[in-house]
Scaffold this active site. Sequence first.
Site, PDB file in Angstrom:
ATOM      1  N   HIS A  73       0.798  -1.249   0.228  1.00  0.00           N
ATOM      2  CA  HIS A  73       0.053  -0.072   0.017  1.00  0.00           C
ATOM      3  C   HIS A  73       1.052   1.436  -0.008  1.00  0.00           C
ATOM      4  O   HIS A  73       0.690   2.088   0.790  1.00  0.00           O
ATOM      5  CB  HIS A  73      -1.120   0.222   1.194  1.00  0.00           C
ATOM      6  CG  HIS A  73      -2.003  -1.043   1.224  1.00  0.00           C
ATOM      7  ND1 HIS A  73      -3.224  -0.932   0.699  1.00  0.00           N
ATOM      8  CD2 HIS A  73      -1.816  -2.423   1.696  1.00  0.00           C
ATOM      9  CE1 HIS A  73      -3.980  -2.078   0.979  1.00  0.00           C
ATOM     10  NE2 HIS A  73      -3.085  -2.892   1.623  1.00  0.00           N
ATOM     11  N   ASN A 147     -10.321  -2.898   2.385  1.00  0.00           N
ATOM     12  CA  ASN A 147      -9.871  -2.974   1.044  1.00  0.00           C
ATOM     13  C   ASN A 147     -11.377  -2.685   0.509  1.00  0.00           C
ATOM     14  O   ASN A 147     -12.413  -2.784   0.962  1.00  0.00           O
ATOM     15  CB  ASN A 147      -9.415  -4.328   0.733  1.00  0.00           C
ATOM     16  CG  ASN A 147      -7.870  -4.311   1.218  1.00  0.00           C
ATOM     17  OD1 ASN A 147      -7.378  -3.404   1.181  1.00  0.00           O
ATOM     18  ND2 ASN A 147      -7.495  -5.490   1.434  1.00  0.00           N
ATOM     19  N   PHE A 160       1.520 -13.849   4.734  1.00  0.00           N
ATOM     20  CA  PHE A 160       1.456 -12.708   4.138  1.00  0.00           C
ATOM     21  C   PHE A 160       2.633 -12.591   3.374  1.00  0.00           C
ATOM     22  O   PHE A 160       2.766 -12.034   2.359  1.00  0.00           O
ATOM     23  CB  PHE A 160       0.899 -11.628   5.153  1.00  0.00           C
ATOM     24  CG  PHE A 160       0.766 -10.329   4.421  1.00  0.00           C
ATOM     25  CD1 PHE A 160      -0.510  -9.994   3.852  1.00  0.00           C
ATOM     26  CD2 PHE A 160       1.637  -9.262   4.828  1.00  0.00           C
ATOM     27  CE1 PHE A 160      -0.773  -8.870   3.246  1.00  0.00           C
ATOM     28  CE2 PHE A 160       1.380  -7.979   4.272  1.00  0.00           C
ATOM     29  CZ  PHE A 160      -0.040  -7.901   3.338  1.00  0.00           C
ATOM     30  N   HIS A 338      -3.428   1.177  12.508  1.00  0.00           N
ATOM     31  CA  HIS A 338      -3.115   0.105  13.095  1.00  0.00           C
ATOM     32  C   HIS A 338      -4.155  -0.674  13.528  1.00  0.00           C
ATOM     33  O   HIS A 338      -5.253   0.090  14.195  1.00  0.00           O
ATOM     34  CB  HIS A 338      -2.305   0.243  14.310  1.00  0.00           C
ATOM     35  CG  HIS A 338      -2.007  -0.680  15.179  1.00  0.00           C
ATOM     36  ND1 HIS A 338      -1.715  -2.047  14.642  1.00  0.00           N
ATOM     37  CD2 HIS A 338      -1.403  -0.639  16.507  1.00  0.00           C
ATOM     38  CE1 HIS A 338      -1.410  -2.909  15.682  1.00  0.00           C
ATOM     39  NE2 HIS A 338      -0.926  -2.224  16.886  1.00  0.00           N
TER      40      HIS A 338
HETATM   41 FE1  HDD Z   1      -2.496  -4.795   5.507  1.00  0.00          FE
HETATM   42  C1  HDD Z   1      -0.870  -1.818   4.935  1.00  0.00           C
HETATM   43  C2  HDD Z   1      -5.460  -3.675   4.359  1.00  0.00           C
HETATM   44  C3  HDD Z   1      -3.672  -8.188   5.688  1.00  0.00           C
HETATM   45  C4  HDD Z   1       0.481  -5.937   7.060  1.00  0.00           C
HETATM   46  N1  HDD Z   1      -2.887  -2.988   4.800  1.00  0.00           N
HETATM   47  C5  HDD Z   1      -2.284  -1.863   4.816  1.00  0.00           C
HETATM   48  C6  HDD Z   1      -3.247  -0.700   4.204  1.00  0.00           C
HETATM   49  C7  HDD Z   1      -4.274  -1.242   4.154  1.00  0.00           C
HETATM   50  C8  HDD Z   1      -4.365  -2.653   4.696  1.00  0.00           C
HETATM   51  C9  HDD Z   1      -5.539  -0.578   3.569  1.00  0.00           C
HETATM   52  C10 HDD Z   1      -2.867   0.555   4.063  1.00  0.00           C
HETATM   53  C11 HDD Z   1      -2.924   1.535   5.275  1.00  0.00           C
HETATM   54  C12 HDD Z   1      -2.471   2.933   4.984  1.00  0.00           C
HETATM   55  O1  HDD Z   1      -3.275   3.496   4.086  1.00  0.00           O
HETATM   56  O2  HDD Z   1      -1.570   3.475   5.572  1.00  0.00           O
HETATM   57  N2  HDD Z   1      -4.144  -5.721   4.913  1.00  0.00           N
HETATM   58  C13 HDD Z   1      -5.343  -5.004   4.681  1.00  0.00           C
HETATM   59  C14 HDD Z   1      -6.361  -5.858   4.593  1.00  0.00           C
HETATM   60  C15 HDD Z   1      -5.966  -6.992   5.060  1.00  0.00           C
HETATM   61  C16 HDD Z   1      -4.482  -6.944   5.066  1.00  0.00           C
HETATM   62  C17 HDD Z   1      -7.981  -5.537   4.370  1.00  0.00           C
HETATM   63  C18 HDD Z   1      -6.892  -8.610   4.956  1.00  0.00           C
HETATM   64  C19 HDD Z   1      -8.010  -8.362   5.384  1.00  0.00           C
HETATM   65  N3  HDD Z   1      -1.858  -6.509   6.201  1.00  0.00           N
HETATM   66  C20 HDD Z   1      -2.461  -7.794   6.337  1.00  0.00           C
HETATM   67  C21 HDD Z   1      -1.654  -8.617   6.604  1.00  0.00           C
HETATM   68  C22 HDD Z   1      -0.640  -8.236   7.076  1.00  0.00           C
HETATM   69  C23 HDD Z   1      -0.587  -6.735   6.570  1.00  0.00           C
HETATM   70  C24 HDD Z   1      -2.185 -10.449   6.734  1.00  0.00           C
HETATM   71  C25 HDD Z   1       0.608  -8.781   7.818  1.00  0.00           C
HETATM   72  C26 HDD Z   1       0.671 -10.011   8.588  1.00  0.00           C
HETATM   73  N4  HDD Z   1      -0.611  -4.029   5.737  1.00  0.00           N
HETATM   74  C27 HDD Z   1       0.394  -4.894   6.535  1.00  0.00           C
HETATM   75  C28 HDD Z   1       1.550  -3.760   6.986  1.00  0.00           C
HETATM   76  C29 HDD Z   1       1.291  -2.474   6.088  1.00  0.00           C
HETATM   77  C30 HDD Z   1      -0.199  -2.804   5.703  1.00  0.00           C
HETATM   78  C31 HDD Z   1       2.910  -4.356   6.496  1.00  0.00           C
HETATM   79  C32 HDD Z   1       2.399  -1.657   5.292  1.00  0.00           C
HETATM   80  C33 HDD Z   1       2.018  -0.324   5.487  1.00  0.00           C
HETATM   81  C34 HDD Z   1       1.242  -0.357   6.977  1.00  0.00           C
HETATM   82  O3  HDD Z   1       0.881  -1.474   7.234  1.00  0.00           O
HETATM   83  O4  HDD Z   1       1.309   0.775   7.598  1.00  0.00           O
HETATM   84  O5  HDD Z   1       1.890  -3.875   8.225  1.00  0.00           O
END
Ligand code: HDD
Length: 690
Positions: A73, A147, A160, A338
């Site tokens: 993202h 999402n 993931f 978060h």
């Molecule tokens: Fe995630 C970012 C949505 C599963 C780890 N995620 C991130 C963002 C969105 C989502 C919208 C961007 C937030 C922003 O605008 O700053 N993610 C989802 C959805 C998931 C999902 C709807 C499943 C239902 N994500 C998911 C899993 C993991 C992560 C299973 C890790 C185990 N996601 C992250 C992250 C991010 C992230 C690495 C990257 C940047 C951030 O968090 O701030 O922690």
Amino acid sequence: MTGDDRTEKDRQLDAARVDQRGSFLTTDQGIPVDDTDNSLKAGERGPTLMEDFHFREKITHFDHERIPERVVHARGAGAYGFFEPYDDSLASLTRAEFLSTPGLRTPVFVRFSTVAGSRGSSDTVRDVRGFATKFYTRQGNFDLVGNNMPVFFIQDAVKFPDFVHAVKPEPHNEIPQASSAHDTLWDFVQLQPETTHMMMWLMSDRALPRSFRMMQGFGVHTFRLVDAGGRGTFVKFHWKPKLGTHSLVWDETQKVAGKDPDFNRRDLWEAIEGGAFPEYELGLQLVPEEDEHAFDFDLLDATKIIPEEQVPVRPVGRLVLNRNPDNFFAETEQIAFHLANVVPGIDFTNDPLLQGRLFSYLDTQLIRLGGPNFPQIPVNRPIAEVHDHHRDGYHQMLINKGRAAYHPNSLDGGMPEPAGEAAYTHYQERVDGHKIRKRSESFGDHYGQATLFWNSMADWEREHIIAAFRFELGKVDARHIREGVVHNLNEVDHDLAVSVAEGIGVDAPGQPLTANHGRSSPALSMDHEPADTVATRKIAFLVADGVDAAHVQGVMSDLAGKGAVCEVLAARGGAVRGAGGEEVTVTRALPTTASVLFDAVVVPGGEESVRALAEDGDAVHFVTEAYKHGKAIGAVGAGELLLEPARVVINREQGVVTSPGGDLGEFLTSFTAAVAAHRHPRRPTRQIPA
Ligand code: HDD
């Protein structure tokens, strides 16, 4: 946004806002600077001196301007606004005040994003879109990090990194950027059948939103609402855009990626600047705890939806985005979502994808924002008061007075001490089990809902899905991977598998593996989306010298009055001469724009103008391409003469509206309806080049 529209968050941000207009240049120490164009040198042609503190400060700060982009993202756009519940009907189900206090406007920041591409990638790639909302509630921050698709690729967060490594550019050559059409992603997909349902969504037009303002959002997981007595209710969160859910078509998205890589970001920005505030309705699917096992799938499985026909979506409030950020980096880039940010009345479930996310988001912010004090960054600060025993760390912005940064203490009167009734209390779920690495059998059906999705699609949606599979797999070199995917698709629907196989040079499966269960869920199709407004739709008027100015004026003022955004395009910028000698102002020159950046096109009359356009390849191509992409085409009077060279077949039912006699009244009614319909995907356009 002015005066009373300002939210509490907005007023809080004032303390951090800086406006340098009208000020002289200083160093970061406040020393006025006399020259920022020449470094301090020993002689005009001599070496630069170390003592040039302004030079060193300027270069040092520049050298450190970048922070790591989000691991997923990375590319996004955000805006402020508010959320307001419709009534107090949720008060009996949750302690969360922002959901149940009528008239209470809770400030929010929403960030939309693509997932796979890096910060500088294009907006219109085939991808999931993030829809992350930070509610600055009076009870603390609640982050709904969702999402635009209601399911996910995997069931357990431990997968993931595997999934993301597979979808990201391949590690040896970092190709392709922001695209899932490559071997590693599809290798993972064919070996991990739990991805199948989500891949159906990803291959559908849902992955190509026309606008962030025209896409749904989903919390994906099953969460919990908790009432004052500690009773829980399962909940799924849904956002529905007021303008309906609408998509681009694939060919269009690829061209937009070059013509305007900022397409979705610009659209959001311009809509808010223009006062057409994006609006979404929050809806909840509520399931009593005792019905936890009433479904043929597991509520804890994030690869499943609860079909809306089974549990209706209950509208509970509205979200309005009404202010663009002042500074992209300070706000949109530094906002830190978060999943664990919940307020009293909202709690988690044991969904293993959700549980893993509870770890990942905090962890990633620490490296991305450089230490544990990122909640103090203005955009991240709650409007609720913060009192804690945390101290020190990089970028500590607060001056905590007092001596006792511990609990219990007597020196600071025991404060801050745990709160009483207002405090967050975790839902008291009884848990009993062995420590095992095992997936529940209730997570075992990977195809049933993929079939449900396929069955629910309109004919044209199915065609687009097949074309998407063919495109993506057509880019996959390894034949065994293509075969593996087709094998899995044969579990979803035999005809689908055969159609895909035929397009990618692998043997079509002989017979179905599993019979299609025949069930469908109409709510999943975009074919039934509301089509009742032209508000914010972009409409191009093609003109040349001799144009009928009354047609331009009459059609434009009517559509603009309905909220559409009209632009006059001609071969050159400036103005053209109307048939009656009047001046018609040109908004943009044709070579600087393209039909893919518009929703509809109008060719006004004036024979001289239309004949000139028919000789101009840019103009003819504009109309042909718009037709191919299913957009509304309007031709007034002699405007019709351009349709033949553009290979447009006149058919009102298919959104091609003419008015040979130049009568505007009837034309406007039909054309408005054609634009409001968004696209006309059933046109016979296969032979049309564009
Ligand atoms: Fe995630 C970012 C949505 C599963 C780890 N995620 C991130 C963002 C969105 C989502 C919208 C961007 C937030 C922003 O605008 O700053 N993610 C989802 C959805 C998931 C999902 C709807 C499943 C239902 N994500 C998911 C899993 C993991 C992560 C299973 C890790 C185990 N996601 C992250 C992250 C991010 C992230 C690495 C990257 C940047 C951030 O968090 O701030 O922690």
